[in-house]
Design an enzyme around this catalytic site. Structure first.
Site, PDB file in Angstrom:
ATOM      1  N   GLY A 161       1.537   8.184   6.551  1.00 48.67           N
ATOM      2  CA  GLY A 161       0.808   8.077   7.937  1.00 48.67           C
ATOM      3  C   GLY A 161       0.401   9.588   8.209  1.00 48.67           C
ATOM      4  CD  GLU A 191       6.680   4.549   1.737  1.00 49.71           C
ATOM      5  OE1 GLU A 191       5.940   4.214   2.682  1.00 49.71           O
ATOM      6  OE2 GLU A 191       7.629   4.161   1.429  1.00 49.71           O
ATOM      7  N   PRO A 192       2.147   8.971   1.211  1.00 51.73           N
ATOM      8  CG  PRO A 192       1.385  11.024   0.371  1.00 51.73           C
ATOM      9  CD  PRO A 192       2.479  10.133   0.620  1.00 51.73           C
ATOM     10  N   GLY A 193      -1.036   7.698   1.980  1.00 49.14           N
ATOM     11  CA  GLY A 193      -2.077   7.149   1.363  1.00 49.14           C
ATOM     12  C   GLY A 193      -3.520   7.763   1.869  1.00 49.14           C
ATOM     13  NE  ARG A 194      -5.210   7.330   7.874  1.00 48.77           N
ATOM     14  CZ  ARG A 194      -5.893   6.314   8.188  1.00 48.77           C
ATOM     15  NH1 ARG A 194      -7.093   6.124   8.334  1.00 48.77           N
ATOM     16  NH2 ARG A 194      -5.086   5.111   8.632  1.00 48.77           N
ATOM     17  NE  ARG A 224      -9.930   3.400   8.330  1.00 51.22           N
ATOM     18  CZ  ARG A 224     -10.054   4.356   9.422  1.00 51.22           C
ATOM     19  NH1 ARG A 224     -11.177   5.012   9.643  1.00 51.22           N
ATOM     20  NH2 ARG A 224      -9.060   4.502  10.224  1.00 51.22           N
ATOM     21  CE1 TYR A 262      -6.999  -1.436  11.597  1.00 48.33           C
ATOM     22  CE2 TYR A 262      -8.585  -0.166  10.143  1.00 48.33           C
ATOM     23  CZ  TYR A 262      -7.436  -1.019  10.264  1.00 48.33           C
ATOM     24  OH  TYR A 262      -6.815  -1.732   9.144  1.00 48.33           O
ATOM     25  CB  CYS A 295     -25.442 -13.036   9.816  1.00 49.19           C
ATOM     26  SG  CYS A 295     -23.818 -13.653   9.159  1.00 49.19           S
TER      27      CYS A 295
HETATM   28  N1  LLP Z   1       3.658   3.158   3.466  1.00 46.01           N
HETATM   29  C1  LLP Z   1       3.748   1.852   3.801  1.00 46.01           C
HETATM   30  C2  LLP Z   1       4.797   0.777   3.882  1.00 46.01           C
HETATM   31  C3  LLP Z   1       2.328   1.453   4.375  1.00 46.01           C
HETATM   32  O1  LLP Z   1       2.319   0.128   5.012  1.00 46.01           O
HETATM   33  C4  LLP Z   1       1.334   2.392   4.490  1.00 46.01           C
HETATM   34  C5  LLP Z   1       0.149   1.835   5.161  1.00 46.01           C
HETATM   35  C6  LLP Z   1       1.411   3.589   4.059  1.00 46.01           C
HETATM   36  C7  LLP Z   1       2.757   4.218   3.367  1.00 46.01           C
HETATM   37  C8  LLP Z   1       0.284   4.710   3.789  1.00 46.01           C
HETATM   38  O2  LLP Z   1      -0.221   4.804   5.161  1.00 46.01           O
HETATM   39  P1  LLP Z   1      -1.030   6.103   5.315  1.00 46.01           P
HETATM   40  O3  LLP Z   1      -0.297   7.170   4.708  1.00 46.01           O
HETATM   41  O4  LLP Z   1      -2.468   5.871   4.501  1.00 46.01           O
HETATM   42  O5  LLP Z   1      -1.320   6.172   6.826  1.00 46.01           O
HETATM   43  N2  LLP Z   1      -6.371  -0.128   7.253  1.00 46.01           N
HETATM   44  C9  LLP Z   1      -5.756   1.117   8.208  1.00 46.01           C
HETATM   45  C10 LLP Z   1      -4.456   1.742   7.714  1.00 46.01           C
HETATM   46  C11 LLP Z   1      -3.265   0.751   7.205  1.00 46.01           C
HETATM   47  C12 LLP Z   1      -2.299   1.248   6.856  1.00 46.01           C
HETATM   48  C13 LLP Z   1      -1.469   0.320   6.125  1.00 46.01           C
HETATM   49  N3  LLP Z   1      -0.236   0.745   5.667  1.00 46.01           N
HETATM   50  C14 LLP Z   1      -6.870   2.005   8.269  1.00 46.01           C
HETATM   51  O6  LLP Z   1      -7.997   1.855   7.821  1.00 46.01           O
HETATM   52  O7  LLP Z   1      -6.717   2.917   9.041  1.00 46.01           O
END
Ligand code: LLP
Length: 406
Positions: free
Chosen positions: A223, A265-268, A304, A308, A335
């Site tokens: 997050g 668990e960082p993704g973004r 996105r 959102y 379209c």
């Molecule tokens: N861990 C779990 C269990 C998750 O479901 C997620 C994201 C993450 C970690 C990583 O979250 P982050 O660090 O990236 O915020 N498509 C959306 C975001 C969906 C996130 C889903 N889960 C967007 O484009 O903003």
């Protein structure tokens, strides 16, 4: 304006000429920097970072994340498969499952990958089929956060996780099947720029964890945000967050009796800023007093903004600082009327064949791209630290569109 060093001296126009648009362009330096920032978030001795690859699962980027010493989350057998291809070992992968079949569970268990279970119903199913195996329980400790209600995963309005009032029943199921409870995990949601909400979630989870004496790990989720709009958002203060986490980890470890493994668990945060989506302006038009800039960046390339109302900074290339500024609604070639990247965005006088650069598109950009309207998903290129460019995913071809038909 975003950091001009993004391109390592590479000219976007040359990339457009060589690879075409729409094109995802990644900066290896930025990607590696973000991996290291997360890895060095705390000084607590038993801490690991799971890259949440749903944000961007390009194989080359995964290999880099692995090289940087990150672990990986998986949300599906597909993510497990690709992570294995990138070199992640089973013990480096965490399968955070959600409403999955027995065969999906088996895919992970047979490989020795730890599975996170997120409901009593799935825990029962897991126990029946894999007695004696290890699991982690995904907990909803009541705290949620996110940039949109669609990405808040803690609190009352979410399908995810096991709530504290269900824990006694969870314990009973665990005992019935001889399951080994290896960890607790949570994810409060996606995107926060202030440390307080994350820490609130951490405290809430640890309050639960203290009653489970034999855990190997506690996974606090992702997050971590980054500023999409640099005019109104500031960077997450990692130093402050790290300091606060260190205090919490050390004090928990002291009372728990061991330096338990803490994970995030960082993704973004890892991939967003490393990626730019580049497109071409194909038409300029005015409808009912609104000025439209028509591009090849349909929502099949970046969903996105449409999904959102997400903000992405947009720049034109070449830059035209002296040009008159107009409010452009930047749209794509799909379209649907909702195919809008940005509404009434002040941009310099735009012309056909200009390039547009959509910033911070490295997370949930390509990974959410589709073939809607039978459009081809973009190519992806990586700019290395020495300025060299390589194709890390070819553009879809027309043949790809019929590949799966009998
Ligand atoms: N861990 C779990 C269990 C998750 O479901 C997620 C994201 C993450 C970690 C990583 O979250 P982050 O660090 O990236 O915020 N498509 C959306 C975001 C969906 C996130 C889903 N889960 C967007 O484009 O903003």
């Amino acid at each position: 304006m975003k950091d001009p060093r993004f391109f390592e001296g590479v000219d976007p126009a040359e990339l457009a000429a060589a690879y075409g648009t729409p094109l995802y362009i990644y900066n290896e330096r930025v990607f590696r920097t973000r991996c290291r920032e997360m890895k060095n978030l705390v000084s607590y001795p038993n801490f690991r970072v799971n890259y949440s690859v749903k944000a961007n699962a390009n194989l080359t980027l995964l290999k880099i994340a692995h090289e940087e010493g990150l672990l990986a989350d998986a949300m599906s057998p597909g993510e497990i498969f690709v992570e294995e291809q990138a070199g992640f070992l089973p013990e480096e992968i965490f399968y955070i499952s959600n409403n999955v079949s027995v065969s999906e569970m088996a895919y992970a268990v047979e490989r020795g990958i730890t599975v996170s279970i997120d409901s009593l119903s799935q825990l029962e199913r897991f126990g029946k089929n894999f007695p004696g195996a290890a699991v982690s329980l995904r907990i909803n400790s009541g705290v949620g956060a996110g940039h949109s209600a669609k990405v808040v995963t803690g609190g009352k309005l979410t399908k995810f996780a096991i709530t504290p009032d269900q824990l006694d029943e969870a314990r009973a199921i665990i005992q019935k099947y001889g399951i080994r409870l290896a960890g607790l995990n949570q994810h409060i949601g996606s995107f926060f720029l202030e440390k307080e909400i994350y820490l609130e979630g951490v405290h809430a989870l640890l309050d639960i964890a203290k009653d489970f004496p034999d855990l190997d790990f506690i996974d606090l989720g992702g997050g971590f945000g980054m500023p999409y709009d640099t005019s109104s958002q500031s960077r997450l203060d990692l130093e402050q967050l790290g300091k606060a986490l260190d205090e919490v980890f050390n004090s928990f470890a002291a009372s728990y009796g061991k330096n338990i493994l803490f994970k995030i668990e960082p993704g973004r945060y890892i991939s967003a800023e490393s990626g730019i989506l580049m497109g071409t302006v194909e038409a300029i038009k005015e409808n009912a007093g609104r000025l439209y800039c028509g591009t090849d960046l349909g929502f099949n390339t970046l969903i996105r903004p449409m999904l959102y109302e997400a903000y992405h900074q947009i720049e034109t290339w070449p830059p035209r600082p002296e040009a008159e500024i107009h409010p452009y609604t930047v749209v794509g070639n799909i379209c649907e009327s909702g195919d809008i990247l940005a509404k009434d965005r002040p941009l310099p006088d735009m012309q056909e064949d200009d390039l547009v650069l959509v910033h911070d598109a490295g997370a949930y950009g390509f990974s959410m791209a589709s073939n809607y309207n039978n459009r081809l998903r973009p190519a992806e290129v990586l700019i290395s630290e020495d300025g060299s460019v390589r194709l890390i995913r070819r553009r879809d071809t027309l043949e790809d569109l019929i590949r799966n038909f009998p």
